[in-house]
Design a protein around this motif. Structure first.
Motif, PDB file in Angstrom:
ATOM      1  N   ALA A   1       0.669  -1.183  -0.038  1.00  0.00           N
ATOM      2  CA  ALA A   1      -0.236  -0.063   0.245  1.00  0.00           C
ATOM      3  C   ALA A   1       0.723   1.244   0.053  1.00  0.00           C
ATOM      4  N   GLU A   2       2.385   1.365   0.900  1.00  0.00           N
ATOM      5  CA  GLU A   2       2.869   2.458   0.612  1.00  0.00           C
ATOM      6  C   GLU A   2       3.234   2.536  -0.408  1.00  0.00           C
ATOM      7  N   ASN A   3       4.145   1.591  -0.825  1.00  0.00           N
ATOM      8  CA  ASN A   3       4.515   1.372  -1.932  1.00  0.00           C
ATOM      9  C   ASN A   3       3.065   2.177  -3.762  1.00  0.00           C
ATOM     10  N   ALA A   4       2.365   1.474  -3.655  1.00  0.00           N
ATOM     11  CA  ALA A   4       1.650   2.175  -4.557  1.00  0.00           C
ATOM     12  C   ALA A   4       1.400   3.215  -4.183  1.00  0.00           C
ATOM     13  N   ALA A   5       0.887   3.904  -3.383  1.00  0.00           N
ATOM     14  CA  ALA A   5       0.394   5.660  -3.155  1.00  0.00           C
ATOM     15  C   ALA A   5       1.738   5.975  -3.471  1.00  0.00           C
ATOM     16  N   ALA A   6       3.289   5.993  -2.288  1.00  0.00           N
ATOM     17  CA  ALA A   6       4.632   7.132  -3.095  1.00  0.00           C
ATOM     18  C   ALA A   6       4.221   6.693  -4.297  1.00  0.00           C
ATOM     19  N   VAL A   7       3.948   5.599  -5.082  1.00  0.00           N
ATOM     20  CA  VAL A   7       4.082   5.789  -7.159  1.00  0.00           C
ATOM     21  C   VAL A   7       3.149   6.458  -7.101  1.00  0.00           C
ATOM     22  N   ALA A   8       2.373   6.999  -6.821  1.00  0.00           N
ATOM     23  CA  ALA A   8       0.436   7.704  -7.179  1.00  0.00           C
ATOM     24  C   ALA A   8       0.948   9.136  -7.281  1.00  0.00           C
ATOM     25  N   ASN A   9       1.513   9.102  -6.240  1.00  0.00           N
ATOM     26  CA  ASN A   9       2.257  10.859  -5.541  1.00  0.00           C
ATOM     27  C   ASN A   9       3.078  11.039  -6.504  1.00  0.00           C
ATOM     28  N   VAL A  10       4.064  10.577  -6.704  1.00  0.00           N
ATOM     29  CA  VAL A  10       5.585  10.855  -8.018  1.00  0.00           C
ATOM     30  C   VAL A  10       4.141  11.168  -8.800  1.00  0.00           C
ATOM     31  N   ARG A  11       3.701   9.562  -9.097  1.00  0.00           N
ATOM     32  CA  ARG A  11       3.382  10.320 -10.895  1.00  0.00           C
ATOM     33  C   ARG A  11       2.108  11.664 -10.591  1.00  0.00           C
ATOM     34  N   ASN A  12       1.786  12.179  -9.719  1.00  0.00           N
ATOM     35  CA  ASN A  12       1.067  13.393  -9.566  1.00  0.00           C
ATOM     36  C   ASN A  12       2.543  14.578 -10.081  1.00  0.00           C
ATOM     37  N   LEU A  13       3.203  14.518  -9.460  1.00  0.00           N
ATOM     38  CA  LEU A  13       4.009  15.476  -9.107  1.00  0.00           C
ATOM     39  C   LEU A  13       4.661  15.739 -10.353  1.00  0.00           C
ATOM     40  N   TYR A  14       5.650  14.240 -11.251  1.00  0.00           N
ATOM     41  CA  TYR A  14       5.978  14.413 -12.463  1.00  0.00           C
ATOM     42  C   TYR A  14       6.026  13.717 -13.278  1.00  0.00           C
ATOM     43  N   PRO A  15       4.635  14.164 -14.741  1.00  0.00           N
ATOM     44  CA  PRO A  15       3.881  13.965 -15.287  1.00  0.00           C
ATOM     45  C   PRO A  15       4.882  12.555 -16.235  1.00  0.00           C
ATOM     46  N   ASN A  16       5.986  13.718 -16.459  1.00  0.00           N
ATOM     47  CA  ASN A  16       7.103  13.009 -17.350  1.00  0.00           C
ATOM     48  C   ASN A  16       8.561  12.019 -17.250  1.00  0.00           C
ATOM     49  N   LEU A  17       7.647  11.914 -16.034  1.00  0.00           N
ATOM     50  CA  LEU A  17       8.959  10.582 -14.988  1.00  0.00           C
ATOM     51  C   LEU A  17       8.318   9.379 -15.585  1.00  0.00           C
ATOM     52  N   LYS A  18       9.645   8.655 -16.144  1.00  0.00           N
ATOM     53  CA  LYS A  18       9.499   7.415 -16.924  1.00  0.00           C
ATOM     54  C   LYS A  18       9.981   6.203 -15.495  1.00  0.00           C
ATOM     55  N   ILE A  19       9.115   6.089 -14.873  1.00  0.00           N
ATOM     56  CA  ILE A  19       8.786   5.563 -13.627  1.00  0.00           C
ATOM     57  C   ILE A  19       8.115   4.092 -14.328  1.00  0.00           C
ATOM     58  N   VAL A  20       9.475   2.960 -14.522  1.00  0.00           N
ATOM     59  CA  VAL A  20       8.983   2.021 -15.544  1.00  0.00           C
ATOM     60  C   VAL A  20       8.491   0.302 -14.718  1.00  0.00           C
ATOM     61  N   GLY A  21       9.124   1.175 -13.287  1.00  0.00           N
ATOM     62  CA  GLY A  21       8.208  -0.707 -12.557  1.00  0.00           C
ATOM     63  C   GLY A  21       8.625   0.128 -10.958  1.00  0.00           C
ATOM     64  N   HIS A  22       7.472  -0.878 -10.071  1.00  0.00           N
ATOM     65  CA  HIS A  22       7.467  -0.834  -8.675  1.00  0.00           C
ATOM     66  C   HIS A  22       7.343  -2.130  -8.029  1.00  0.00           C
ATOM     67  N   SER A  23       7.808  -2.333  -6.781  1.00  0.00           N
ATOM     68  CA  SER A  23       7.406  -3.372  -6.016  1.00  0.00           C
ATOM     69  C   SER A  23       7.477  -3.282  -4.671  1.00  0.00           C
ATOM     70  N   HIS A  24       6.273  -3.717  -3.410  1.00  0.00           N
ATOM     71  CA  HIS A  24       6.494  -3.877  -2.225  1.00  0.00           C
ATOM     72  C   HIS A  24       8.206  -4.676  -2.039  1.00  0.00           C
ATOM     73  N   GLY A  25       8.769  -4.467  -1.059  1.00  0.00           N
ATOM     74  CA  GLY A  25      10.056  -4.649  -0.419  1.00  0.00           C
ATOM     75  C   GLY A  25       9.770  -5.829   0.307  1.00  0.00           C
ATOM     76  N   TYR A  26       8.950  -6.462   0.136  1.00  0.00           N
ATOM     77  CA  TYR A  26       8.200  -8.217   1.101  1.00  0.00           C
ATOM     78  C   TYR A  26       8.714  -8.769   0.802  1.00  0.00           C
ATOM     79  N   LEU A  27       9.568  -9.777  -0.010  1.00  0.00           N
ATOM     80  CA  LEU A  27      10.089 -10.895  -0.980  1.00  0.00           C
ATOM     81  C   LEU A  27      10.829 -11.204  -0.454  1.00  0.00           C
ATOM     82  N   ARG A  28      11.083 -12.733  -0.346  1.00  0.00           N
ATOM     83  CA  ARG A  28      12.279 -13.320  -0.175  1.00  0.00           C
ATOM     84  C   ARG A  28      12.365 -14.769  -0.860  1.00  0.00           C
TER      85      ARG A  28
END
Length: 268
Positions: free
Chosen positions: A133-160
């Protein structure tokens, strides 16, 4: 990863960056703007070194932990560049050197400067860490702030295990210029050590601590006056007393001792 002093590729790529020892760690004596410029230049194809450059940050807590935790110290000494993410480090350097740290380079501020510059020149981001949830919210806010920034992917950090390894392979295939890793100290530094050999298509890895919590809006920055006087730790303790009170009670006194007594690198 090898320690920076014996890592020839990393040393060559950062040879022009001035440094100063503060509290036992070698810090980049760059201001916020110059640090962002360095990160942009590092992802230019002609400046790539066949592996990602590893950038991390240190504050008083990190200094204290490096002085008592050999593993944490070793992970930080492998960094190609360490930024001073703490106002007390800047203040101490000004009392000890004719060439002090010019200013605090907080990752929370650095992210935005790099994002603006990356947006202008077409560089790409991958944002890795925090909860889903935190990751998704952070990415959404960054995309709103920087609409032309290329975010090629994102993921939460709870992977093992295999899931984490598969995610690393996915990130490498996406080949982001910047991989922002927010797992907390020393987990994010350990991630860099383990997976750098598999991330050859990544330009820069920047460890990011609690960055995504601020980007998501779930955590607020301290008032400017508190940041200026090096009291952001007090603000954070007030917001999260259960999690942070004992941590800062045990690390702050040691950090102050190191800032005014340790003018040479650890174990050098």
């Amino acid at each position: 990863m090898l320690e920076r002093r014996v890592n020839l590729d990393g040393r060559a790529a950062t040879a022009d960056v001035p440094r100063i020892t503060v509290g036992g760690l070698r810090m980049a004596a760059l201001d916020l703007e110059a640090t962002a410029d360095f990160m942009i230049e590092a992802t230019d194809p002609q400046n790539r070194i066949g592996r990602p450059l590893y950038l991390t940050s240190a504050n008083g807590e990190v200094l204290a932990r490096c002085s008592t935790e050999p593993q944490t110290e070793r992970l930080f000494r492998a960094a190609d560049l360490i930024n001073a993410d703490g106002q007390p480090l800047v203040a101490a350097s000004k009392l000890q050197s004719w060439f002090p740290l010019p200013e605090r380079v907080a990752t929370t501020d650095l992210f935005h400067v790099v994002a603006r510059k990356a947006e202008a020149v077409g560089r790409t981001f991958y944002m890795f860490g925090a909860s889903e949830a935190e990751n998704a919210a952070a990415v959404a806010n960054v995309r709103n702030l920087y609409p032309n920034l290329k975010i090629v992917g994102h993921s939460h950090g709870y992977l093992r295990g295999e899931a984490l390894r598969a995610k690393v392979e996915e990130i490498n295939a996406l080949a982001p210029d910047y991989l922002w890793v927010a797992f907390g100290v020393p987990n994010e530094q350990a991630f860099v050590e383990e997976f750098t050999p598999l991330l050859t298509n990544v330009g820069v890895i920047k460890t990011s601590g609690g960055l995504f919590n601020f980007l998501s809006g779930s955590r607020s920055r301290a008032p400017q006056w508190m940041q200026k006087f090096g009291l952001e730790w007090a603000w954070r303790t007030w917001l999260e007393p259960r999690r942070l009170f004992w941590r800062y009670l045990t690390t702050n006194p040691r950090a102050l001792y190191l800032l005014f007594s340790r003018k040479r690198p650890f174990n050098r």
